[in-house]
Enzyme design. Structure first.
Site, PDB file in Angstrom:
ATOM      1  N   VAL A  62       0.842  -1.200   0.000  1.00 50.09           N
ATOM      2  CA  VAL A  62       0.000   0.000   0.000  1.00 50.09           C
ATOM      3  C   VAL A  62       0.876   1.248   0.000  1.00 50.09           C
ATOM      4  O   VAL A  62       1.925   1.272   0.657  1.00 50.09           O
ATOM      5  CB  VAL A  62      -0.906   0.028   1.259  1.00 50.09           C
ATOM      6  CG1 VAL A  62      -1.743   1.287   1.320  1.00 50.09           C
ATOM      7  CG2 VAL A  62      -1.788  -1.200   1.317  1.00 50.09           C
ATOM      8  N   CYS A  63       0.429   2.302  -0.703  1.00 47.48           N
ATOM      9  CA  CYS A  63       1.058   3.620  -0.599  1.00 47.48           C
ATOM     10  C   CYS A  63      -0.042   4.669  -0.737  1.00 47.48           C
ATOM     11  O   CYS A  63      -1.210   4.382  -0.510  1.00 47.48           O
ATOM     12  CB  CYS A  63       2.163   3.808  -1.635  1.00 47.48           C
ATOM     13  SG  CYS A  63       1.572   3.940  -3.336  1.00 47.48           S
ATOM     14  N   ARG A  64       0.328   5.884  -1.117  1.00 49.42           N
ATOM     15  CA  ARG A  64      -0.670   6.946  -1.209  1.00 49.42           C
ATOM     16  C   ARG A  64      -1.615   6.734  -2.387  1.00 49.42           C
ATOM     17  O   ARG A  64      -2.826   6.826  -2.249  1.00 49.42           O
ATOM     18  CB  ARG A  64       0.014   8.316  -1.321  1.00 49.42           C
ATOM     19  CG  ARG A  64      -0.960   9.482  -1.243  1.00 49.42           C
ATOM     20  CD  ARG A  64      -0.239  10.809  -1.355  1.00 49.42           C
ATOM     21  NE  ARG A  64       0.259  11.044  -2.691  1.00 49.42           N
ATOM     22  CZ  ARG A  64      -0.456  11.583  -3.691  1.00 49.42           C
ATOM     23  NH1 ARG A  64      -1.697  11.959  -3.483  1.00 49.42           N
ATOM     24  NH2 ARG A  64       0.068  11.752  -4.875  1.00 49.42           N
ATOM     25  N   GLY A  66      -0.781   4.227  -5.184  1.00 52.07           N
ATOM     26  CA  GLY A  66      -0.573   2.955  -5.884  1.00 52.07           C
ATOM     27  C   GLY A  66       0.715   2.880  -6.670  1.00 52.07           C
ATOM     28  O   GLY A  66       1.109   1.816  -7.121  1.00 52.07           O
ATOM     29  N   MET A  90      -4.019   4.723  -0.590  1.00 52.56           N
ATOM     30  CA  MET A  90      -4.805   5.300   0.498  1.00 52.56           C
ATOM     31  C   MET A  90      -5.780   6.368   0.002  1.00 52.56           C
ATOM     32  O   MET A  90      -6.784   6.632   0.661  1.00 52.56           O
ATOM     33  CB  MET A  90      -3.882   5.865   1.584  1.00 52.56           C
ATOM     34  CG  MET A  90      -3.128   4.803   2.365  1.00 52.56           C
ATOM     35  SD  MET A  90      -4.191   3.583   3.198  1.00 52.56           S
ATOM     36  CE  MET A  90      -4.914   4.589   4.499  1.00 52.56           C
TER      37      MET A  90
END
Length: 98
Positions: A62-64, A66, A90
């Site tokens: 997961v990141c901000r 993708g 996110m």
């Protein structure tokens, strides 16, 4: 590269599934909120943490948005790890955060 949607991840959590979520955002980004139970390993440090990951365990990256998690997914996949990228990151997450 395998992908999963934020909604699918949220559903699995609601069903009580034990997920291994790795959040590759920077520490200050994660401080604003992360998926409950996610472990923070910033993208720039992922290689030094590889020996702590199990190749047979499935990890959701997961990141901000993708992008960084996609890079982490491709890298770990090339090293033989079982990883899935959460598309949209996110920004697309609508579930609980901690």
């Amino acid at each position: 590269m395998k992908e999963i949607t934020p909604k699918e991840v949220e559903t699995l959590i609601q069903e009580g599934k034990k997920l291994n979520i790795i959040d590759v955002r920077e520490v200050d980004e994660v401080a604003a909120g992360k998926i409950p139970g996610a472990v923070n390993i910033p993208l720039g440090t992922i290689e030094s943490y590889m020996n702590e990951l199990n190749k047979t365990t499935e990890y959701i990256m997961v990141c901000r948005s993708g992008g960084r998690s996609g890079r982490a997914t491709l890298f770990l996949e090339s090293e033989g790890y079982n990883v899935i990228n959460m598309s949209g990151g996110m920004l697309a997450w609508e579930g609980d955060i901690e």
